[in-house]
Design an enzyme around this catalytic site. Structure first.
Site, short mmCIF file in Angstrom:
data_model
loop_
_atom_site.label_atom_id
_atom_site.label_comp_id
_atom_site.label_asym_id
_atom_site.label_seq_id
_atom_site.Cartn_x
_atom_site.Cartn_y
_atom_site.Cartn_z
N ARG A 33 0.87 -1.19 0.00
CA ARG A 33 0.00 0.00 0.00
C ARG A 33 0.89 1.21 0.00
O ARG A 33 1.62 1.48 0.95
CB ARG A 33 -0.90 -0.02 1.24
CG ARG A 33 -1.89 1.14 1.28
CD ARG A 33 -3.02 0.90 0.28
NE ARG A 33 -4.12 1.84 0.44
CZ ARG A 33 -4.37 2.86 -0.40
NH1 ARG A 33 -3.60 3.08 -1.44
NH2 ARG A 33 -5.41 3.64 -0.18
N GLY A 34 0.85 1.95 -1.12
CA GLY A 34 1.81 3.03 -1.32
C GLY A 34 1.81 4.09 -0.24
O GLY A 34 2.86 4.51 0.24
N GLU A 35 0.64 4.52 0.19
CA GLU A 35 0.56 5.61 1.16
C GLU A 35 1.13 5.20 2.52
O GLU A 35 1.52 6.06 3.32
CB GLU A 35 -0.89 6.09 1.32
CG GLU A 35 -1.81 5.07 1.96
CD GLU A 35 -3.25 5.57 2.06
OE1 GLU A 35 -3.81 5.44 3.15
OE2 GLU A 35 -3.78 6.09 1.05
N ASP A 36 1.20 3.87 2.80
CA ASP A 36 1.75 3.40 4.08
C ASP A 36 3.27 3.25 4.05
O ASP A 36 3.96 3.61 5.02
CB ASP A 36 1.14 2.03 4.44
CG ASP A 36 -0.33 2.14 4.86
OD1 ASP A 36 -0.78 3.26 5.07
OD2 ASP A 36 -0.98 1.08 4.95
N THR A 37 3.82 2.69 2.96
CA THR A 37 5.21 2.21 3.02
C THR A 37 6.09 2.60 1.84
O THR A 37 7.29 2.31 1.85
CB THR A 37 5.21 0.67 3.12
OG1 THR A 37 4.50 0.14 1.98
CG2 THR A 37 4.55 0.19 4.40
N ARG A 38 5.53 3.26 0.80
CA ARG A 38 6.34 3.49 -0.39
C ARG A 38 7.60 4.29 -0.11
O ARG A 38 8.68 3.96 -0.59
CB ARG A 38 5.50 4.22 -1.46
CG ARG A 38 6.30 4.51 -2.74
CD ARG A 38 5.53 5.40 -3.71
NE ARG A 38 4.31 4.77 -4.19
CZ ARG A 38 4.26 3.93 -5.21
NH1 ARG A 38 5.38 3.61 -5.84
NH2 ARG A 38 3.12 3.42 -5.58
N GLU A 45 -4.42 -7.47 -6.68
CA GLU A 45 -3.05 -8.00 -6.78
C GLU A 45 -2.89 -9.26 -5.94
O GLU A 45 -2.33 -10.27 -6.38
CB GLU A 45 -2.05 -6.95 -6.29
CG GLU A 45 -1.65 -5.91 -7.29
CD GLU A 45 -0.58 -4.98 -6.73
OE1 GLU A 45 -0.21 -4.04 -7.44
OE2 GLU A 45 -0.12 -5.22 -5.59
#
Length: 1213
Positions: free
Chosen positions: A28-33, A94
């Site tokens: 999840r991009g907003e959490d860990t990118r 995904e």
């Protein structure tokens, strides 16, 4: 020896599909990118691990489809579960795809980043809230599928980050595991171009999955890299043991110290672990013991692969081991491998094809040779190729030689002598013959030949003949050449004609010479000194053919074991020649008279004697005292031999005695006591009248031919031949009465009857009485094993007054069906036979050669009966034949009776070919198995045979396995002076006699042809039909490994291999051929089965529907570029793609209307059509777009193209 290891191996570990990425990251991009995932991504990349992150997507690509393809093309998927992961529908899709790929052996590793795994597993907390929100907007089944994949993924062992260590340390642990996995799962480099490997690996994999044994031994000849040096010393063995322990346990601190401790450490450390271990190029038993111990230490499911050149080493693991012999490359594979190395293409340049085929013939399927020679020829000009190939054929390549010699060097001295003797003199000879000779040389061949077999230096064919790869033979001969490169007289063995000619004419021989072979390619004369062999005191083998010496010969070495001199020109051997150790005396076509030779000496060890076609022998000497141990006596065609003395009848070691065509022979010994005799041939001894008395049981005699002799009755003692399996008896000029004791031959399987042979009307066995009504049928107690009856009556060569009484009205009665154990019925030359009735189902072969009065309808019915026996109905329709097809008025070519003069041979050459086809006694007794065959006069192939060709090949499509196949060939006899003629103008009987051998070949998917059958038609005087049928079971057994996938292209071809014309007036040609087979023909195949797409609105498709569904119209398939095209009127349809609706990665169908491409994805519409002939199978459409969801999947087969106007006036596929 080399090691390859893998812990927790499974069968899937052996296969490798190329992947685009090592790792796919789902997060999840907003959490860990910008934090954890970016650090993990960078760490993986720095370690050389090719990792996909979604910002690498190419612009313009549809993201959902693109990501799915990326996930499928990754080895590992890492899922980073964070608190907002489930809020993204994208992430959940995904995840669903990743779990799907896990079922296809993708490694899936979850990371729980600052979240408890139970929240993911049970959808609690943030995960539960996110899924509840999705349920408000989406259908229930979609969210339920996400819940299932979340639970499944959360149950996979992974990592849980709880801030108990730094993120750096946590990430390093992940990277280390991924690195180890990548190393263990990366395929080893096998070859630059691994041609032919996949099929062989699949064969072994099938056994690995099904076999309980956990050791797979793979053996074959030299042709792989020599990797065994590491195990040659104690230090090397210890290093290998440490390597094995480290590769599996990953403990760098383990130290073995010595071999014994290493064995114990392997047992204790790896016991009960499930591993994959490859031991490559093992050459000693101790190597297996040092690493595997007793071979039963490892856990259930472990697989150990051992490759070796020594088959015997694979007996060490015992019951745990299954073995495989590596097969050489076939013709197509060899051509591809050579071309890849020589041209960097899968086929040679067009003008290099002939030279490439010479290289392939020389390499005989050995990959090592093809790789080395291909690399050597890369970039060379055509003249350089020609020069290099000439050199390869005469002088071994040093690089190839070095590797092949490894197996030779480990032999002891006697084994080396055996190998070199076979390479120089005895390749292709029968194993028993060679062993008797080498045993007389004190080489202990019973053990030594087996050792060569275990080392893959020699092989044995189906007839027990010793064979050797050409490159191994060349290697052996080069070893001899290196003994004295410039002085042939100092070598141990000589076989090159030029070397031997020089040595004998210059008298430069020496005691070092062990054997000489003088075989001139053309008949030649050689002026020899009378004592040219005197210096060669130790000569053991002297083999001469096609050479005439112009002077006398006064000396032959007494140490000879083999004297094989075809056409020896002198009437006697040297007077001082006393070969006490002679084993084989072979002098065919010579002038030597035996009485003089054997009156002077005795050859107690002589075992083989061949004097065939000697026209100077009138009487045999007393062989019982001169040659008491003789096993084989060949006197074929000794046309002046008259008498054989009684003493010969007591040769109790004699196994084979051939007197074929001894036309003056009148007497044999009055009685025969030969307990070892297996084969006695008196065929065509036309003056021989009285068969000897047999006072004792001779159970070993299997074959007795008395055909075309003057025998009018057999003695009652014939019943003592209790083991007889084949009997030829009778004459065209005399009737022959058989005694009642003939019924004691209870093992008789094959009976050849010439002329009028009279059986006793009744017999008595114990208390049973059984009747025989001439040829009307024997009771089961007469000949319980009889399965072959050959009845030969009047021949064309005899005048009418010589015909036996009653033969004019010869017809087989309906009671022939009583022969319910017969397999083969031969009624050759029955001039007045008109009809063959229905035969017993046991009969599989019928030979009616030259039965000129035989009704053509009777022959057609017999072919039909055999076709039905094969399970082939006459109503099978032709479905898609490839070109050259005769379809009545649609035939596109003329009848091509082109004579193949290159296959014409002399009568003696054809006899030699016949001898080669029947090299052993067993071949005369062989059953014909499940095949069917008919030979009889005729011109036209029955019309019900569904594939017919005006030329000599037919092709068709079949499924994944071979069906039953029947082949019919029309052989016409055409005048030699007119090689391109329609012979219908000529009479049925030709003023000539033709012998013909033709081959039926089969090939699949355009690969190398294999011979399916060989048919022989001898003494033909008219046109004939030949029918040959093979059942599914035999074809699948013999050629099943040629099939690839669910759809295979098969070609059947016929070719005349050899023929002889007795008067030189006529020649045989294949006028036409037919194949009857149930073939499979579909333009395309979908996942849900065959389908027909009907496109249009009110267009009348009645004509089209009838035409396509009946499949009775002639078919024309055209090719343009790489695509298959179908002509419909004036438009083209390109078969290349099918809708993504069917989830086919490589679509098969594309529809083109003018220049506009229609997409067959799900569209809706309202326009209906109902073409005639299709009932309620409806397809709706609008504006030419198809609604796939309503498409019927009934068993239709063809696509329909929609023209802009009008109806289909013509269609061809």
């Amino acid at each position: 020896m080399a090691l390859v290891t893998c812990k927790e191996a499974s069968s899937s570990s052996f296969t490798h599909q190329p992947k685009k990425f090592d790792v796919f990251l789902s997060f999840r991009g907003e959490d860990t990118r910008l934090g954890f995932v970016s650090h993990l991504y960078n760490a993986l990349c720095q370690q050389g691990i090719n990792t996909f992150i979604d910002n690498n997507l190419q612009r313009g690509e549809e993201i959902s489809v693109g990501l799915f393809k990326v996930i499928e093309s990754s080895r590992i998927s890492i899922i980073v579960f964070s608190e907002n992961y489930a809020s993204s529908k994208w992430c959940l899709d995904e995840l669903a795809k990743i779990v799907e790929c896990k079922k296809k052996d993708q490694l899936v590793l979850p990371i729980f980043y600052n979240i408890d795994p139970s929240e993911v597993r049970n959808q609690k907390g943030k995960f539960g809230e996110a899924l509840s929100k999705h349920e408000e907007k989406l259908k229930d089944y979609k969210v339920q599928s996400w819940r299932e994949v979340l639970s499944e993924a959360a149950n996979i062992s992974g990592w849980h980050y709880q801030r108990s260590c730094s993120e750096f340390e946590f990430i390093q642990g992940i990277v280390e595991k991924i690195s180890n996995f990548k190393l263990n799962c990366s395929p080893l480099f096998v070859a630059r171009y691994p041609v032919g490997i996949n099929y062989r690996v699949k064969t072994i994999l099938l056994d690995i999955k099904s076999n309980d044994g956990h050791i797979i031994g793979i053996y074959g000849p030299g042709g792989i890299e020599n990797l065994r040096e590491r195990s040659g010393t104690d230090a090397g063995v210890i290093e290998l043991q440490e390597t094995l322990l480290f590769e599996i346990l990953r403990n760098t601190n383990l130290k073995v110290g010595n071999k014994s401790r290493g064995i114990n450490m392997i047992k204790e450390g790896l016991s009960f672990m499930r591993i994959l271990l490859v031991l490559d190029d093992v050459d000693k038993q101790i190597q297996i013991e040092n690493l595997l111990g007793r071979c039963d230490w490892f856990g259930s499911g472990s697989k150990i692969i051992i490759t070796t050149r020594d088959k015997h080493l694979l007996t060490t693991p015992g019951k745990y081991c299954s073995t495989y012999k590596v097969k050489g490359l076939d013709q197509d594979e060899a051509l591809e491998l050579l071309s890849m190395h020589a041209f960097q293409s899968n086929k040679p340049k067009e003008d290099y094809s002939e030279l490439a085929n010479r290289v392939i013939k020389h390499a005989r399927g050995l990959p090592l040779a093809l790789v080395i020679m291909g690399a050597d020829l890369n970039g060379r000009t055509k003249p350089q190729w020609g020069s290099a190939v000439d050199k390869y054929e005469r002088i071994p390549n040093e690089e190839i030689q070095k590797i092949l010699e490894i197996s030779y060097e480990v032999l002891d001295e006697t084994e080396k002598d055996i190998f070199l003797d076979i390479a120089c003199f005895f390749k292709g000879f029968f194993k028993e013959y060679v062993m008797d000779i080498l045993n007389a040389c004190d080489l202990h061949p019973i053990y030594g030949i087996q050792k060569l077999f275990d080392k893959c230096l020699i092989t044995v064919d189906q007839y027990d003949r010793l064979l050797m790869h050409d490159l191994l033979q060349q290697m052996g001969r080069d070893i001899i050449r290196r003994e004295s490169p410039r002085m042939p007289g100092e070598r141990s063995r000589l076989w090159c004609y030029e070397d031997v000619h020089k040595l004998l004419t210059q008298n430069t021989g020496s005691e070092k010479i062990r054997g000489i072979r003088i075989c001139s390619p053309e008949p030649s004369k050689m002026k020899l000194e009378p004592k040219c062999l005197e210096k060669m005191k130790n000569l053991k083998f002297l083999i001469v053919s096609n050479v005439d010496i112009c002077r006398g010969l006064k000396y032959l070495p007494n140490e000879l074991r083999v004297l094989d001199w075809s056409g020896f020109p002198l009437s006697s051997l040297p007077p001082n020649f006393d070969p006490q150790n002679l084993i084989a005396l072979n002098m065919p076509e010579s002038r030597v008279t035996l009485d003089k030779f054997f009156k002077r000496i005795q050859c107690k060890n002589l075992t083989y004697m061949d004097f065939n076609f000697n026209q100077y022998i009138r009487e045999l000497p007393d062989l019982s005292s001169a040659t008491p141990n003789i096993k084989k006596l060949d006197l074929r065609d000794c046309r002046r031999l008259v008498n054989v003395p009684d003493s010969v009848g007591y040769l109790d070691k004699l196994e084979s005695w051939d007197l074929w065509n001894c036309r003056e022979l009148q007497t044999l010994p009055s009685c025969i006591v030969m307990k070892s005799l297996k084969h006695l041939n008196l065929y065509q001894c036309i003056k021989f009248k009285r068969f000897p008395h047999i006072p004792q049981e001779m159970e070993n005699l299997k074959f007795l031919s008395l055909g075309r002799t003057a025998i009018r009755e057999l003695p009652p003692s014939i019943g003592n031949l209790t083991g007889l399996e084949r009997l030829d008896i009778g004459s065209y000029f005399y009737s022959c009465q058989l005694p009642s004791s003939i019924y004691k031959l209870q093992q008789l399987r094959m009976l050849f009857l010439f002329g009028n042979v009279k059986f006793p009307k009744d017999m008595r066995i114990g208390r049973q009485v059984a009747a025989c009504n001439s040829y009307g049928g024997f009771s089961r107690s007469c000949f319980p094993k009889l399965n072959f009856l050959k009845k030969l009556t009047s021949c064309f060569t005899h005048s009418e007054k010589c015909l036996l009484s009653g033969s004019k009205d010869l017809n087989l009665g309906e009671n022939i069906i009583r022969f319910n154990r017969l397999n083969y019925l031969v009624i050759q030359d029955s001039k007045f036979l008109k009809k063959i009735p229905k035969l017993s189902e046991s009969i599989r072969q019928v030979d009616a050669t030259n039965c000129i009065s035989l009704n053509s309808e009777s022959l057609r019915k017999l072919i039909l009966q055999f076709g039905r026996n094969l399970g082939l109905s006459p109503n099978i329709k032709c479905s898609g034949v490839k070109h050259k097809v005769l379809m009545d008025s649609h035939s596109h070519g003329k009848l091509k009776n082109q004579i193949d003069c290159s296959s014409r041979v002399s009568l003696s050459k054809l006899d030699a070919i016949q001898d080669e086809s029947f090299p052993t006694l067993d071949t005369y007794l062989v059953d014909f198995g499940e095949s069917y065959g008919i030979r009889g006069p005729g011109k036209k192939i029955p019309s019900w045979i569904n594939h017919q060709s005006i030329e000599s090949s037919i092709s068709f499509w079949v499924g994944p396995e071979f069906p039953s196949i029947a082949v019919c060939v029309a052989l016409h006899l055409v005048p030699l002076k007119d090689s391109y003629t329609n012979n219908d103008n000529y009479g049925s009987i030709r003023d000539d006699v033709i012998d013909c051998v033709f081959d039926i070949h089969i090939s699949t998917n355009s690969r190398k042809r294999h011979r399916m059958a060989r048919a022989r038609l001898y003494d033909m005087k008219c046109d004939h039909l030949g029918f040959h049928g093979e059942p599914h079971s035999r074809l699948q057994t013999e050629f099943g490994d040629l099939m690839q996938g669910d759809r295979n292209h098969v070609e059947i071809s016929c070719k005349i291999a050899h023929w002889v014309s007795r008067t030189g007036k006529y020649a045989p040609v294949i006028a036409r051929m037919g194949v009857h087979v149930e073939c499979h023909y579909r333009l395309f195949t979908l996942l849900y089965g065959p389908i027909i797409i009907l496109w249009g609105c009110t267009t009348e498709l009645s004509y089209l529907s009838c035409l396509l569904l009946c499949f009775e119209a002639p078919i024309l398939k055209m090719k343009m570029g790489s695509s298959d095209f179908v002509l419909v009127g004036e438009y083209w349809v390109v078969f290349k793609a099918i809708s993504a609706y069917f989830n086919i990665e490589d679509p098969d169908l594309m529809i083109v209307e003018h220049s506009f491409l229609w997409d067959l994805k799900g569209q809706s519409g309202s326009c209906q059509m109902r073409p005639a002939g299709f009932g309620n199978n409806m397809v709706t459409g609008q504006d030419g777009l198809l609604h796939m969801s309503t498409l019927s999947t009934e068993k239709f087969s063809v696509l329909v193209y929609r023209p802009p106007t009008g109806i289909f006036s013509m269609i061809g596929v």
